[in-house]
Design a protein around this motif. Sequence first.
Motif, short mmCIF file in Angstrom:
data_model
loop_
_atom_site.label_atom_id
_atom_site.label_comp_id
_atom_site.label_asym_id
_atom_site.label_seq_id
_atom_site.Cartn_x
_atom_site.Cartn_y
_atom_site.Cartn_z
N PRO A 193 0.83 -1.21 0.00
CA PRO A 193 0.00 0.00 0.00
C PRO A 193 0.86 1.26 0.00
O PRO A 193 1.86 1.35 0.72
N LYS A 236 -4.83 -0.46 -7.26
CA LYS A 236 -5.54 -0.80 -6.03
C LYS A 236 -4.69 -0.57 -4.78
O LYS A 236 -5.21 -0.59 -3.67
N ALA A 273 -0.80 -6.00 1.80
CA ALA A 273 -2.26 -5.98 1.77
C ALA A 273 -2.74 -6.15 0.35
O ALA A 273 -2.01 -5.89 -0.60
N GLY A 274 -4.00 -6.62 0.23
CA GLY A 274 -4.54 -6.84 -1.10
C GLY A 274 -4.88 -5.55 -1.82
O GLY A 274 -4.72 -5.45 -3.03
N ASN A 275 -5.36 -4.55 -1.07
CA ASN A 275 -5.67 -3.26 -1.65
C ASN A 275 -5.58 -2.20 -0.56
O ASN A 275 -5.63 -2.49 0.64
N TYR A 277 -7.66 0.30 0.17
CA TYR A 277 -8.90 0.65 0.89
C TYR A 277 -9.09 -0.26 2.11
O TYR A 277 -9.36 0.22 3.21
N ASP A 278 -8.96 -1.57 1.89
CA ASP A 278 -9.09 -2.48 3.03
C ASP A 278 -8.01 -2.24 4.08
O ASP A 278 -8.25 -2.39 5.27
N TYR A 279 -6.82 -1.88 3.61
CA TYR A 279 -5.71 -1.62 4.54
C TYR A 279 -6.00 -0.43 5.43
O TYR A 279 -5.66 -0.43 6.62
N PHE A 281 -9.24 1.10 5.94
CA PHE A 281 -10.57 1.27 6.54
C PHE A 281 -11.22 -0.02 7.04
O PHE A 281 -12.31 0.04 7.60
N LYS A 282 -10.56 -1.16 6.88
CA LYS A 282 -11.17 -2.41 7.36
C LYS A 282 -10.21 -3.11 8.32
O LYS A 282 -9.03 -2.89 8.32
#
Length: 282
Positions: A193, A236, A273-275, A277-279, A281-282
């Motif tokens: 990220p 991403k 991380a995969g993307n 956004y998830d890194y 905010f999730k």
Amino acid sequence: MSDDVPHSSRRRRVRKSKPASATQGRDRWILSYADFITLLFAFFVALYSISLKTQGNDRRLTETLNGVFEAVQKSVKPINIGQPIIGDPKDQDVVNAKAIPANPPNMEEKLQNPVSATITPKPTIYDLLNNTINNDFKSLQKSGQISISESPHWINLELKSALLFGAGEYQLTNEAVALLIVISNILKSYPAPILVDGNTDNLPVTSNRLISNWHLSSLRASSVVDELVYRGVNPKLIAPIGFASEHPKVRNTNSEARQQNRRVVLRISKTQAGNLYDYLFK
């Protein structure tokens, strides 16, 4: 008279069968001769073994003598070709596989000497970026136009705005594009990220195309992201963000300080991380 003729003929037939049995008895000498030849062969082999004894090779003497006497014994027994297989041939393959040692000798040495089997670790993204700056952009580093640092969770690659843009502009210069191509090649090899944040000084914008420093800092960060994505960085995993003059590096007291605050910083995460956004905010 007719009765005597069959009787005499039967006698003659019995007398003729005796020489045949005598002939079979005379042929039995072949077996004894074969045994004699075998023993004679063993005798000469034993003589050869004795000559080996004179040369001091006791082990070869023992093996030869054992082979001789086994050969004599097998001459009167059926000779088996190969080893007898007991059970299913598939089971025999399993037995042979078990007989192979699990660890070859070289592997055992490596296990006993872990230092020799150590694999050189892969260089980190910080190491690659730092080496690239020191080797390829040494003059820019000395002038303070580019620098790299790290924290427990991030790697910070700082690029001064004067290196990337013209005064009050947000379009990349040719020199900036060449620099970002080199950086993108490293980022593609180590996907992580990335936040690209733009920063300005506290002076208001003078261009009619720009509304505020928020607008300018966001557009500059977006230009860098666009170029990196164009060069192959995963979209991403990267995003621009503008801080205007709200995150100064030093206080905006003079022109030199304002020049230090006008910058774009690539913040590269040390966590995979995969993307993005998830890194975040999730």
